[in-house]
Design a protein around this motif. Structure first.
Motif, PDB file in Angstrom:
ATOM      1  N   ASP A  77       0.872  -1.166   0.000  1.00 61.50           N
ATOM      2  CA  ASP A  77       0.000   0.000   0.000  1.00 61.50           C
ATOM      3  C   ASP A  77       0.913   1.220   0.000  1.00 61.50           C
ATOM      4  O   ASP A  77       2.139   1.099  -0.088  1.00 61.50           O
ATOM      5  CB  ASP A  77      -0.968  -0.017   1.194  1.00 61.50           C
ATOM      6  N   ASP A  78       0.348   2.422   0.093  1.00 64.40           N
ATOM      7  CA  ASP A  78       1.182   3.620   0.021  1.00 64.40           C
ATOM      8  C   ASP A  78       2.203   3.663   1.153  1.00 64.40           C
ATOM      9  O   ASP A  78       3.366   4.036   0.940  1.00 64.40           O
ATOM     10  CB  ASP A  78       0.309   4.880   0.053  1.00 64.40           C
ATOM     11  N   GLU A  79       1.787   3.289   2.357  1.00 67.50           N
ATOM     12  CA  GLU A  79       2.685   3.338   3.507  1.00 67.50           C
ATOM     13  C   GLU A  79       3.843   2.362   3.344  1.00 67.50           C
ATOM     14  O   GLU A  79       5.022   2.735   3.510  1.00 67.50           O
ATOM     15  CB  GLU A  79       1.910   3.014   4.780  1.00 67.50           C
ATOM     16  N   LEU A  80       3.558   1.126   2.996  1.00 68.38           N
ATOM     17  CA  LEU A  80       4.613   0.129   2.849  1.00 68.38           C
ATOM     18  C   LEU A  80       5.537   0.459   1.680  1.00 68.38           C
ATOM     19  O   LEU A  80       6.745   0.210   1.740  1.00 68.38           O
ATOM     20  CB  LEU A  80       4.013  -1.260   2.679  1.00 68.38           C
ATOM     21  N   THR A  81       4.982   1.030   0.624  1.00 65.90           N
ATOM     22  CA  THR A  81       5.819   1.425  -0.512  1.00 65.90           C
ATOM     23  C   THR A  81       6.859   2.442  -0.085  1.00 65.90           C
ATOM     24  O   THR A  81       8.049   2.323  -0.421  1.00 65.90           O
ATOM     25  CB  THR A  81       4.954   1.991  -1.643  1.00 65.90           C
ATOM     26  N   ARG A  82       6.435   3.450   0.654  1.00 65.05           N
ATOM     27  CA  ARG A  82       7.393   4.463   1.126  1.00 65.05           C
ATOM     28  C   ARG A  82       8.460   3.841   2.025  1.00 65.05           C
ATOM     29  O   ARG A  82       9.639   4.187   1.947  1.00 65.05           O
ATOM     30  CB  ARG A  82       6.656   5.569   1.901  1.00 65.05           C
ATOM     31  N   LEU A  83       8.054   2.916   2.857  1.00 69.85           N
ATOM     32  CA  LEU A  83       8.985   2.355   3.835  1.00 69.85           C
ATOM     33  C   LEU A  83       9.997   1.411   3.197  1.00 69.85           C
ATOM     34  O   LEU A  83      11.185   1.418   3.563  1.00 69.85           O
ATOM     35  CB  LEU A  83       8.212   1.640   4.944  1.00 69.85           C
ATOM     36  N   ILE A  84       9.571   0.581   2.245  1.00 70.64           N
ATOM     37  CA  ILE A  84      10.562  -0.298   1.631  1.00 70.64           C
ATOM     38  C   ILE A  84      11.461   0.460   0.658  1.00 70.64           C
ATOM     39  O   ILE A  84      12.534  -0.028   0.306  1.00 70.64           O
ATOM     40  CB  ILE A  84       9.925  -1.537   0.965  1.00 70.64           C
ATOM     41  N   ASP A  85      11.050   1.673   0.253  1.00 67.71           N
ATOM     42  CA  ASP A  85      11.905   2.521  -0.580  1.00 67.71           C
ATOM     43  C   ASP A  85      12.856   3.383   0.244  1.00 67.71           C
ATOM     44  O   ASP A  85      13.762   4.013  -0.320  1.00 67.71           O
ATOM     45  CB  ASP A  85      11.047   3.443  -1.452  1.00 67.71           C
TER      46      ASP A  85
END
Length: 333
Positions: free
Chosen positions: A314-322
């Motif tokens: 989701d948007d949150e996990l995308t930011r965090l794994i990036d």
């Protein structure tokens, strides 16, 4: 017949490996003088930051040691081959990484790890340090119930999300929430083609006859869901992807992160053959691939085989794994 290994003494293999890693990566890692099995990030821990402490048995490198560094784990407790670290290394790692904002322990869901890390958390609480635990449970073959599953290669993405949250100086409640959220959206399944052999014995740790494979086998040789004749790569990938996609339940247009992981002896050529089919299946399902990792990220000594992991982003996990990280064996940004 014994297998051939480049070791000196099987009983010393873990400590000699640690000496080599620390000598190779002094800019990333250090070890407290009194704590031979606790490895600390050189630049990660700092005042006011939640300390993310990971750990488990050796033999899965670069898990766990390779993911200690700024932006990911602050420290790791290291056990013997395929064995949980005792409580003291976990305590040592947490104390060295403690920034005064609490400690989050993360590790795979194995009975020995749960017992020893729970004891470590109790010892920290006696020192006035708040300690919490999030187990990784991404191996869909190990149980139909999420809470009973093993933690395997999906650790890479789950640790990454939690480590980024801690690096962003989020409070312990938020780091724990994100770790649980990342775990709940990560799914792994593997296939073994041959046994591994432990340094102490140099003999196969289980029997898998030539020409056969076992779908769903665990990273310590735990039983899988099906054993049968070795099949072509696309057919093996399809069986795994059918299970992963059914479990994940994503909708067309959703994003995923992908890991095609070697269990130790499987070369990159074969992993990329697997990934070609993974990519085709994801395209057929209408899913958008945001990130791909291919290589040995969570191994099982010299086991031949591979696993496939999908993280439903989701948007949150995308930011965090990036989020950028700089570890001895994993870097981005």
């Amino acid at each position: 017949m014994q297998t051939q290994k480049l070791i000196n003494d099987g009983n010393l293999a873990v400590d000699e490996m640690l000496a080599g890693i620390l000598a190779a990566h002094p800019q990333h890692l250090w070890r407290p003088e009194h704590a031979p099995r606790a490895v600390i990030a050189r630049h990660g821990p700092r005042p006011g930051k939640v300390a993310l402490v990971i750990g488990g048995g050796s033999g899965h490198e670069p898990t766990f040691l390779g993911f200690v560094g700024k932006g990911l784990a602050d420290a790791a407790a290291i056990g013997n081959v395929f064995a949980s670290p005792p409580p003291q290394p976990a305590v040592d790692a947490a104390l060295a990484a403690n920034g005064g904002a609490g400690v989050l322990f993360m590790y795979g869901n194995y009975a020995g790890d749960v017992m020893n890390f729970d004891m470590a958390a109790e010892l920290l609480e006696m020192e006035g340090i708040e300690a919490r635990t999030v187990l990784t449970t991404d191996d869909i073959a190990s149980s139909p119930v999420r809470e009973k599953r093993r933690g395997v290669a999906g650790n890479v993405f789950i640790f990454k999300a939690a480590g980024a949250a801690a690096d962003l100086m989020l409070p312990l409640d938020e780091v724990e929430r994100i770790a649980r959220h990342a775990n709940a959206r990560t799914f792994t399944m593997g296939v073994a083609l041959s046994s591994c052999s432990l340094p102490q014995t140099r003999r196969p740790s289980f029997d898998l006859p030539p020409g056969e494979m076992e779908i769903g086998m665990g990273i310590h040789g735990e039983p899988g869901v099906r054993r049968g004749p070795l099949r072509p790569a696309d057919e093996v990938t399809d069986e795994i992807m059918d299970a992963l996609l059914a479990e994940m339940g994503a909708s067309r247009g959703d994003r995923v992160a992908v890991l095609v992981n070697s269990l130790g002896a499987t070369p990159l050529m074969e992993l990329y053959i697997l990934h070609a089919r993974v990519a085709a299946r994801l395209a057929q399902a209408g899913l958008s691939v945001h990130k791909v990792l291919v290589g040995p990220y969570c191994t099982s000594l010299d086991m031949a085989g591979a696993s496939i992991t999908l993280m439903h982003l989701d948007d949150e996990l995308t930011r965090l794994i990036d989020h950028p990280c700089d570890c001895a064996m994993f870097r981005q940004g």
